[in-house]
Design a protein around this motif. Sequence first.
Motif, PDB file in Angstrom:
ATOM      1  N   UNK A 182       0.833  -1.209   0.000  1.00 36.26           N
ATOM      2  CA  UNK A 182       0.000   0.000   0.000  1.00 36.26           C
ATOM      3  C   UNK A 182       0.868   1.260   0.000  1.00 36.26           C
ATOM      4  N   UNK A 183       1.892   1.294   0.838  1.00 34.96           N
ATOM      5  CA  UNK A 183       2.759   2.474   0.906  1.00 34.96           C
ATOM      6  C   UNK A 183       3.425   2.748  -0.440  1.00 34.96           C
ATOM      7  N   UNK A 184       3.910   1.694  -1.073  1.00 34.48           N
ATOM      8  CA  UNK A 184       4.573   1.880  -2.368  1.00 34.48           C
ATOM      9  C   UNK A 184       3.565   2.337  -3.433  1.00 34.48           C
ATOM     10  N   UNK A 185       2.371   1.775  -3.383  1.00 30.62           N
ATOM     11  CA  UNK A 185       1.345   2.188  -4.359  1.00 30.62           C
ATOM     12  C   UNK A 185       0.981   3.652  -4.149  1.00 30.62           C
ATOM     13  N   UNK A 186       0.955   4.094  -2.891  1.00 28.36           N
ATOM     14  CA  UNK A 186       0.646   5.502  -2.602  1.00 28.36           C
ATOM     15  C   UNK A 186       1.740   6.414  -3.178  1.00 28.36           C
ATOM     16  N   UNK A 187       3.005   6.034  -2.971  1.00 33.08           N
ATOM     17  CA  UNK A 187       4.116   6.839  -3.513  1.00 33.08           C
ATOM     18  C   UNK A 187       4.018   6.895  -5.041  1.00 33.08           C
ATOM     19  N   UNK A 188       3.742   5.753  -5.636  1.00 34.75           N
ATOM     20  CA  UNK A 188       3.619   5.703  -7.105  1.00 34.75           C
ATOM     21  C   UNK A 188       2.496   6.622  -7.592  1.00 34.75           C
ATOM     22  N   UNK A 189       1.383   6.604  -6.867  1.00 31.94           N
ATOM     23  CA  UNK A 189       0.234   7.438  -7.257  1.00 31.94           C
ATOM     24  C   UNK A 189       0.574   8.927  -7.131  1.00 31.94           C
ATOM     25  N   UNK A 190       1.271   9.293  -6.048  1.00 31.64           N
ATOM     26  CA  UNK A 190       1.698  10.692  -5.892  1.00 31.64           C
ATOM     27  C   UNK A 190       2.551  11.109  -7.083  1.00 31.64           C
ATOM     28  N   UNK A 217     -29.239   3.008  -0.231  1.00 31.54           N
ATOM     29  CA  UNK A 217     -28.234   3.560  -1.148  1.00 31.54           C
ATOM     30  C   UNK A 217     -27.062   2.591  -1.127  1.00 31.54           C
ATOM     31  N   UNK A 218     -26.724   2.018  -2.292  1.00 25.53           N
ATOM     32  CA  UNK A 218     -25.676   0.994  -2.342  1.00 25.53           C
ATOM     33  C   UNK A 218     -24.482   1.479  -3.150  1.00 25.53           C
ATOM     34  N   UNK A 219     -23.307   1.229  -2.595  1.00 31.58           N
ATOM     35  CA  UNK A 219     -22.054   1.590  -3.253  1.00 31.58           C
ATOM     36  C   UNK A 219     -21.273   0.299  -3.518  1.00 31.58           C
ATOM     37  N   UNK A 220     -20.836   0.121  -4.755  1.00 31.87           N
ATOM     38  CA  UNK A 220     -20.090  -1.081  -5.139  1.00 31.87           C
ATOM     39  C   UNK A 220     -18.736  -0.645  -5.672  1.00 31.87           C
ATOM     40  N   UNK A 221     -17.673  -1.298  -5.234  1.00 33.89           N
ATOM     41  CA  UNK A 221     -16.361  -0.922  -5.772  1.00 33.89           C
ATOM     42  C   UNK A 221     -15.261  -1.760  -5.175  1.00 33.89           C
ATOM     43  N   UNK A 222     -14.029  -1.425  -5.539  1.00 36.34           N
ATOM     44  CA  UNK A 222     -12.860  -2.184  -5.087  1.00 36.34           C
ATOM     45  C   UNK A 222     -12.846  -2.265  -3.566  1.00 36.34           C
ATOM     46  N   UNK A 223     -12.473  -3.446  -3.049  1.00 34.24           N
ATOM     47  CA  UNK A 223     -12.400  -3.618  -1.596  1.00 34.24           C
ATOM     48  C   UNK A 223     -10.997  -3.831  -1.090  1.00 34.24           C
ATOM     49  N   UNK A 224     -10.063  -4.097  -1.976  1.00 31.27           N
ATOM     50  CA  UNK A 224      -8.690  -4.387  -1.552  1.00 31.27           C
ATOM     51  C   UNK A 224      -7.761  -4.146  -2.731  1.00 31.27           C
ATOM     52  N   UNK A 225      -6.458  -4.149  -2.438  1.00 31.26           N
ATOM     53  CA  UNK A 225      -5.456  -3.961  -3.492  1.00 31.26           C
ATOM     54  C   UNK A 225      -4.621  -2.721  -3.222  1.00 31.26           C
ATOM     55  N   UNK A 226      -3.398  -2.731  -3.710  1.00 32.31           N
ATOM     56  CA  UNK A 226      -2.466  -1.646  -3.435  1.00 32.31           C
ATOM     57  C   UNK A 226      -2.952  -0.307  -3.955  1.00 32.31           C
ATOM     58  N   UNK A 227      -3.108  -0.194  -5.260  1.00 31.03           N
ATOM     59  CA  UNK A 227      -3.453   1.116  -5.821  1.00 31.03           C
ATOM     60  C   UNK A 227      -4.863   1.527  -5.415  1.00 31.03           C
ATOM     61  N   UNK A 228      -5.739   0.543  -5.251  1.00 29.28           N
ATOM     62  CA  UNK A 228      -7.118   0.843  -4.844  1.00 29.28           C
ATOM     63  C   UNK A 228      -7.127   1.459  -3.435  1.00 29.28           C
ATOM     64  N   UNK A 229      -6.268   0.947  -2.562  1.00 27.43           N
ATOM     65  CA  UNK A 229      -6.174   1.497  -1.208  1.00 27.43           C
ATOM     66  C   UNK A 229      -5.460   2.852  -1.247  1.00 27.43           C
ATOM     67  N   UNK A 230      -4.415   2.933  -2.053  1.00 25.58           N
ATOM     68  CA  UNK A 230      -3.656   4.181  -2.166  1.00 25.58           C
ATOM     69  C   UNK A 230      -4.551   5.322  -2.644  1.00 25.58           C
ATOM     70  N   UNK A 231      -5.504   5.011  -3.505  1.00 32.48           N
ATOM     71  CA  UNK A 231      -6.400   6.060  -3.985  1.00 32.48           C
ATOM     72  C   UNK A 231      -7.189   6.698  -2.827  1.00 32.48           C
ATOM     73  N   UNK A 232      -7.626   5.872  -1.880  1.00 33.35           N
ATOM     74  CA  UNK A 232      -8.349   6.412  -0.715  1.00 33.35           C
ATOM     75  C   UNK A 232      -7.481   7.389   0.063  1.00 33.35           C
ATOM     76  N   UNK A 233      -6.191   7.048   0.185  1.00 39.05           N
ATOM     77  CA  UNK A 233      -5.270   7.932   0.909  1.00 39.05           C
ATOM     78  C   UNK A 233      -5.078   9.240   0.137  1.00 39.05           C
ATOM     79  N   UNK A 234      -4.990   9.116  -1.170  1.00 39.99           N
ATOM     80  CA  UNK A 234      -4.850  10.322  -2.002  1.00 39.99           C
ATOM     81  C   UNK A 234      -6.098  11.200  -1.887  1.00 39.99           C
ATOM     82  N   UNK A 235      -7.267  10.576  -1.889  1.00 39.11           N
ATOM     83  CA  UNK A 235      -8.501  11.372  -1.787  1.00 39.11           C
ATOM     84  C   UNK A 235      -8.562  12.068  -0.428  1.00 39.11           C
TER      85      UNK A 235
END
Length: 340
Positions: A11-19, A312-330
Motif C-alpha cells: 500500500x505504501x509503495x502504491x501511494x508513492x507511485x500514485x503521488x 443507497x448501495x455503493x459497489x467498488x474495489x475492496x482491496x489492493x495496493x493502488x485501490x487502497x492508495x487512492x483512498x489515501x490520495x482522496x
Amino acid sequence: MDIALIGFGTVGQAFAQLLHDKAEDLQARYHLTPRLVAVITQQRGSLYDPNGLNIPHLLTSMRDYDTLAHYPRNDNLQYGWTSQQAVTQSTAQVIVEATPSNLATGQPALDVCYAALDAKKHVILANKGPVSVAYNELMARASANNRLVRFESTVMAGTPSIRLAMNTLRGSNITAVKGILNGTTNYILTQMEAGMPYADALAEAQRLGYAETNPDGDVLGFDAAGKVIILAAAVFGMKLKQGDMSIKGITEITPQMIDEAKLAGERWKLIGEITPTGASVMPKRLPISHPLANIGGTTNAITYTTDVLGDVTLIGAGAGGVQTAYGMLSDLIEIHDTIR
Ligand code: HSE
C-alpha cells in the motif's frame, strides 16, 4: 504539502507511485504539490530528506533489493529515523500511516497518530487498527490540536464508503449498514465456486496483495469486524469492541457447502451488518437474485439504509495496493482543500 509515509509495503509503495503519477494533475486541478519527505519502515530502512525524496528511486530500490538501502546518497539525507522522529522532527504537515493493522491494540500506530496530532500534523490512515480501537480518542485528540484525521482507505479501500456516509448523505439519517467488507474472503469464495481449492485461492489473494500481512484476520472475519467497528463509530457514534459482536469467518465453508448453496440458487457471502443496537460479521447464504450475491472477486459493496432515500448501495474495489492508495490520495486532497 510535505508528507511522511510510515510503512512502505504494497500500500505504501502504491501511494508513492500514485503521488508520482498524478503530480501534474494534482497541481493543475487542486493546486496541490505533495512532497514525500520521509519513508519509514520497520525492517527495510528509513529515509528523510527535507528537500523531498525521489519516488522512482525509492521504488526502484524496493523493487530490486527489497530495502531502501540502495537509494542514492545525498548530503541532506537522514537515515534510520523512527516513526516518532518523522512525526516530531520532520517538516511533514501530514503523516500517512500504512503499516499492518493491529486490530487488538491499534499499536504501535496509535501512539504515532497521537504524537503526530500533538505535533500539529494531520493524519491519514490506511491502517485500520487505530481507528477501530480508538475512534473517539483519535477524533478528540485531532480536535484538541485543531488537526484532521482521515481514514477513507480503512473500509472498502479507496471506494468512498466513509465519505458517502459522512459527507454525501448529510441530512439523511442512516438507520442500518450492511455489506461485503472484505476483499480477500469474497475473492476466495468466488474462486471456490469456480472450483479452486481454498488454500490456492488464499495463496493467490496473498500474492495479489489483497490479504493482510497475517491473512488469519481476513479469513476468520476479524478484518471485516474491524471495518464494522469503524463504520459503527463513524456512522452511529457507537463504541464497539470485537467482544461486543458475533464474528465468524469463512474457514468452515467447504466446497460441498458451496455446491449445496448453488443447487438451491444461493451463494455464500461474508456479510457485515450494523444497526444502532448491534453488529455482526457472519457468512450468509443469499439468493442469487440478492444484489450482494452478485458482488464477485475482490469487489466489495455497502448498503446504507436511510430515512429519506431508502437504500443507497455503493459497489467498488475492496482491496489492493493502488485501490487502497487512492483512498489515501482522496484524503490528502480533502485535507488540502479543507485547510486552504
Ligand atoms: N485484507 C483486506 C481485504 C484489505 O481483503 O479486504 C483491505 O482492507
